[in-house]
Scaffold this active site. Sequence first.
Site, short mmCIF file in Angstrom:
data_model
loop_
_atom_site.label_atom_id
_atom_site.label_comp_id
_atom_site.label_asym_id
_atom_site.label_seq_id
_atom_site.Cartn_x
_atom_site.Cartn_y
_atom_site.Cartn_z
N MET A 135 -15.12 -9.79 -10.37
CA MET A 135 -16.45 -9.38 -9.75
C MET A 135 -16.49 -8.29 -8.71
O MET A 135 -17.67 -8.33 -7.88
CB MET A 135 -17.18 -10.67 -9.43
CG MET A 135 -17.36 -11.57 -10.58
SD MET A 135 -17.78 -10.76 -12.31
CE MET A 135 -19.55 -10.78 -11.88
N ARG A 136 -15.40 -7.67 -8.33
CA ARG A 136 -15.45 -6.70 -7.43
C ARG A 136 -15.34 -5.35 -8.04
O ARG A 136 -14.52 -5.14 -8.91
CB ARG A 136 -14.36 -6.91 -6.54
CG ARG A 136 -14.43 -8.24 -5.68
CD ARG A 136 -15.26 -8.31 -4.88
NE ARG A 136 -15.35 -9.56 -4.05
CZ ARG A 136 -16.31 -9.93 -2.94
NH1 ARG A 136 -17.26 -8.80 -2.78
NH2 ARG A 136 -16.18 -11.07 -2.56
N ASN A 157 -11.23 -3.29 -18.79
CA ASN A 157 -12.55 -4.54 -18.05
C ASN A 157 -13.02 -4.89 -19.42
O ASN A 157 -12.88 -4.10 -20.51
CB ASN A 157 -13.28 -3.49 -17.42
CG ASN A 157 -14.18 -4.73 -16.40
OD1 ASN A 157 -14.11 -5.87 -16.34
ND2 ASN A 157 -15.59 -4.25 -16.80
N HIS A 159 -16.72 -6.34 -20.51
CA HIS A 159 -18.06 -6.46 -20.18
C HIS A 159 -18.81 -7.31 -21.09
O HIS A 159 -18.85 -6.86 -22.22
CB HIS A 159 -18.48 -5.04 -19.71
CG HIS A 159 -19.97 -5.05 -19.31
ND1 HIS A 159 -20.44 -5.29 -18.11
CD2 HIS A 159 -21.26 -5.02 -19.97
CE1 HIS A 159 -21.65 -5.25 -18.00
NE2 HIS A 159 -22.06 -5.03 -19.19
#
Length: 267
Positions: A135-136, A157, A159
């Site tokens: 979450m960064r 990533n 999503h």
Amino acid sequence: MAELLRVAALVSGGGSNLQAIIDAAAGSTIDAQVVCVGTDNPRAGGLKRAAGYGIPTFVVNYAAIINSYDPQTTPAALPADFHEEQILVRQRLLTRDLLPAQKRRFLYTRAIAEAMLLQHLSAFNPDLLVLAGFMRKLTPYFIDHFNTSPKLPRIMNIHPALLPAFPGVDGYGDTFRYGCKVGGCTVHFVDYGEDTGPIIGQRSFAIHPGDTLDDIKRRGLHQEWQLYPDCIQLYAHKRLSLGPANQVTASGATRPRTIVHIAAESE
Ligand code: GRF
């Protein structure tokens, strides 16, 4: 047997995607091994999962770094190869209305944290880094160090929405509240923007009348657990490449874009 792809993972929470990747690797569904798991959150459930399989873990405590920010002393702790002007030009995370001091706070603290991430990761020599509920936001400082080849990025990533719809931190919530009849998830390469990188794969699911947000999250996660290993396998088999494309906007303007091409499976 061909060499296994060395996958590093970053997590912030429960790590169910990490689990799916570990399971796929253990069951030889993907030609990969998880070589380390890192987190920004010392309490991340994903750490326990990794430790349970003997996978090395590490923590970079972002909150502590951000909370101890001091405009007088923090600059001395910046990595030697951090060049503020270059990062400011490349980054696409900060909005124009932020004050210079706010921008510095963000970029300095992230560069310090990201230099630590890079140091930990380099010890495991990973081929690919997967963000699995991390979450960064990663800045160009990290991305440019990790992406050593312009031809093929090394950071993926996942999503929880069908990008480019609903970027940001609450993809399933945004999908639900918008009244969508279909939800989905996306795996993409990470670029300088937030959830804007070239799309590798997507899966969708139906949203029925009466479904709750929890129903959508549950259905979405089941899709994620299949999608992420599938995309890692495409990477392991060297079937992904980048190419230029032109995106024509509603106003008729042409915007150059980079897209992912997936090669056919070799016999
Ligand atoms: C997933 O929904 C993922 O799409 C998002 O964060 C969530 C992480 O879940 N980026 P988990 O920690 O893998 O269970």
